[in-house]
Design a protein around this motif. Structure first.
Motif, PDB file in Angstrom:
ATOM      1  N   GLU A 125       0.831  -1.214   0.000  1.00  0.00           N
ATOM      2  CA  GLU A 125       0.000   0.000   0.000  1.00  0.00           C
ATOM      3  C   GLU A 125       0.862   1.259   0.000  1.00  0.00           C
ATOM      4  O   GLU A 125       0.486   2.287  -0.534  1.00  0.00           O
ATOM      5  CB  GLU A 125      -0.913   0.018   1.243  1.00  0.00           C
ATOM      6  N   VAL A 126       2.005   1.169   0.672  1.00  0.00           N
ATOM      7  CA  VAL A 126       2.903   2.325   0.793  1.00  0.00           C
ATOM      8  C   VAL A 126       3.443   2.740  -0.573  1.00  0.00           C
ATOM      9  O   VAL A 126       3.547   3.929  -0.870  1.00  0.00           O
ATOM     10  CB  VAL A 126       4.068   1.982   1.755  1.00  0.00           C
ATOM     11  N   TRP A 127       3.763   1.752  -1.419  1.00  0.00           N
ATOM     12  CA  TRP A 127       4.438   2.043  -2.691  1.00  0.00           C
ATOM     13  C   TRP A 127       3.443   2.432  -3.784  1.00  0.00           C
ATOM     14  O   TRP A 127       2.376   1.838  -3.903  1.00  0.00           O
ATOM     15  CB  TRP A 127       5.270   0.834  -3.143  1.00  0.00           C
ATOM     16  N   ILE A 166      14.609  -1.858  -9.736  1.00  0.00           N
ATOM     17  CA  ILE A 166      13.748  -0.974 -10.516  1.00  0.00           C
ATOM     18  C   ILE A 166      12.477  -1.716 -10.901  1.00  0.00           C
ATOM     19  O   ILE A 166      12.542  -2.820 -11.469  1.00  0.00           O
ATOM     20  CB  ILE A 166      14.497  -0.451 -11.764  1.00  0.00           C
ATOM     21  N   GLY A 167      11.326  -1.112 -10.565  1.00  0.00           N
ATOM     22  CA  GLY A 167      10.040  -1.730 -10.890  1.00  0.00           C
ATOM     23  C   GLY A 167       9.345  -2.212  -9.621  1.00  0.00           C
ATOM     24  O   GLY A 167       9.968  -2.760  -8.723  1.00  0.00           O
ATOM     25  N   ARG A 168       8.028  -2.015  -9.594  1.00  0.00           N
ATOM     26  CA  ARG A 168       7.257  -2.298  -8.384  1.00  0.00           C
ATOM     27  C   ARG A 168       7.346  -3.769  -7.957  1.00  0.00           C
ATOM     28  O   ARG A 168       7.525  -4.063  -6.766  1.00  0.00           O
ATOM     29  CB  ARG A 168       5.785  -1.905  -8.632  1.00  0.00           C
ATOM     30  N   PHE A 219       8.235  10.549  -2.313  1.00  0.00           N
ATOM     31  CA  PHE A 219       6.816  10.209  -2.415  1.00  0.00           C
ATOM     32  C   PHE A 219       6.159  10.991  -3.543  1.00  0.00           C
ATOM     33  O   PHE A 219       6.501  12.138  -3.797  1.00  0.00           O
ATOM     34  CB  PHE A 219       6.090  10.550  -1.102  1.00  0.00           C
ATOM     35  N   ARG A 220       5.180  10.353  -4.186  1.00  0.00           N
ATOM     36  CA  ARG A 220       4.357  11.009  -5.196  1.00  0.00           C
ATOM     37  C   ARG A 220       2.952  11.180  -4.638  1.00  0.00           C
ATOM     38  O   ARG A 220       2.397  10.241  -4.057  1.00  0.00           O
ATOM     39  CB  ARG A 220       4.290  10.144  -6.467  1.00  0.00           C
ATOM     40  N   ARG A 221       2.386  12.376  -4.818  1.00  0.00           N
ATOM     41  CA  ARG A 221       1.017  12.606  -4.358  1.00  0.00           C
ATOM     42  C   ARG A 221       0.062  11.843  -5.255  1.00  0.00           C
ATOM     43  O   ARG A 221       0.083  11.998  -6.474  1.00  0.00           O
ATOM     44  CB  ARG A 221       0.710  14.106  -4.423  1.00  0.00           C
ATOM     45  N   ARG A 278       2.485   8.455  -1.851  1.00  0.00           N
ATOM     46  CA  ARG A 278       2.948   7.063  -1.969  1.00  0.00           C
ATOM     47  C   ARG A 278       4.396   7.039  -2.450  1.00  0.00           C
ATOM     48  O   ARG A 278       4.835   7.859  -3.253  1.00  0.00           O
ATOM     49  CB  ARG A 278       2.027   6.285  -2.917  1.00  0.00           C
ATOM     50  N   LEU A 279       5.117   6.068  -1.932  1.00  0.00           N
ATOM     51  CA  LEU A 279       6.561   6.000  -2.122  1.00  0.00           C
ATOM     52  C   LEU A 279       6.913   5.627  -3.571  1.00  0.00           C
ATOM     53  O   LEU A 279       6.352   4.687  -4.131  1.00  0.00           O
ATOM     54  CB  LEU A 279       7.117   4.950  -1.150  1.00  0.00           C
TER      55      LEU A 279
END
Lengths: 133, 133
Positions: B28-30, B47-49, B101-103, B109-110
């Motif tokens: 959830e954080v990412w 690199i990559g979720r 973090f990105r809004r 979120r990270l």
């Protein structure tokens, strides 16, 4: 995550200012309107443009400024922020770095830098995954 | 550079997921829509979720997941990107970290994490600069 030439160019300019020991070019690299910060390897966080630039002045004008060259840079763009991850080749050893850039008009300027140790060198881009023979 | 409670909250959530060994909370954080990347101390860049979350799953489900607590967090906002710098207290030692973090709507979120060694612990916030006598 790559193929952002303007961002890679800005990243290269940071390391070029370092290699040239050029504090004027280094000041150009760093953003002027956004808050900036820097985590040199092992150092406490530096926050604020004056403090960050003073640290680079001390390093570049010191007795043994390190020779650093970026390798294997990867860039990602998030709106007006770009993040470049790269290896830093330094005296036969390697660090890995995060460089965060803010878009200011037509160019990207650095707002945050962190570098730290990495266990292995970057992968050789031209080497086959397994040896031939 | 501080006083961004929503950003500090998001940063705390990252370390809480770590402390709770909660891979669902960590996911959830990412960020889900932006590219993500992670530089664990000493590791090659991830690199990559999927790759990043797999690394956290391996760490959190490993035999000795580290206990990490954030300290002395400082936040800066650059439009829809927030950068948090903090110390990480880990087994009596310290690292320093960059968390970007990105809004995404109402929350942050990270998108990027780097942690690396630091020579000294964070300054004591309640301690006077010089001893009183």
């Amino acid at each position: 995550m790559s193929a952002h030439p303007a961002l890679i160019f800005a990243n290269d300019a940071f390391y070029r200012a370092f290699a040239d020991r050029d504090i004027v070019a280094m000041a150009e690299v760093w953003a002027e309107t956004d808050p900036v910060s820097c985590l040199h390897p092992g150092w406490a966080p530096l926050i604020g443009r004056d403090v960050v630039l003073a640290s680079f002045k001390a390093i570049l004008e010191g007795p043994a400024p390190p020779q650093i060259a970026p390798e294997a840079a990867e860039a990602a763009v998030h709106g007006d922020i770009g993040i470049v991850i790269c290896y830093e080749a330094i005296a036969g050893d390697y660090l890995v770095a995060t460089n965060v850039f803010r878009r200011e008009g037509a160019r990207w300027r650095l707002v945050h830098h962190q570098a730290g140790p990495v266990n292995d060198p970057p992968p050789e881009p031209d080497e086959p995954a397994s040896p031939v023979n």
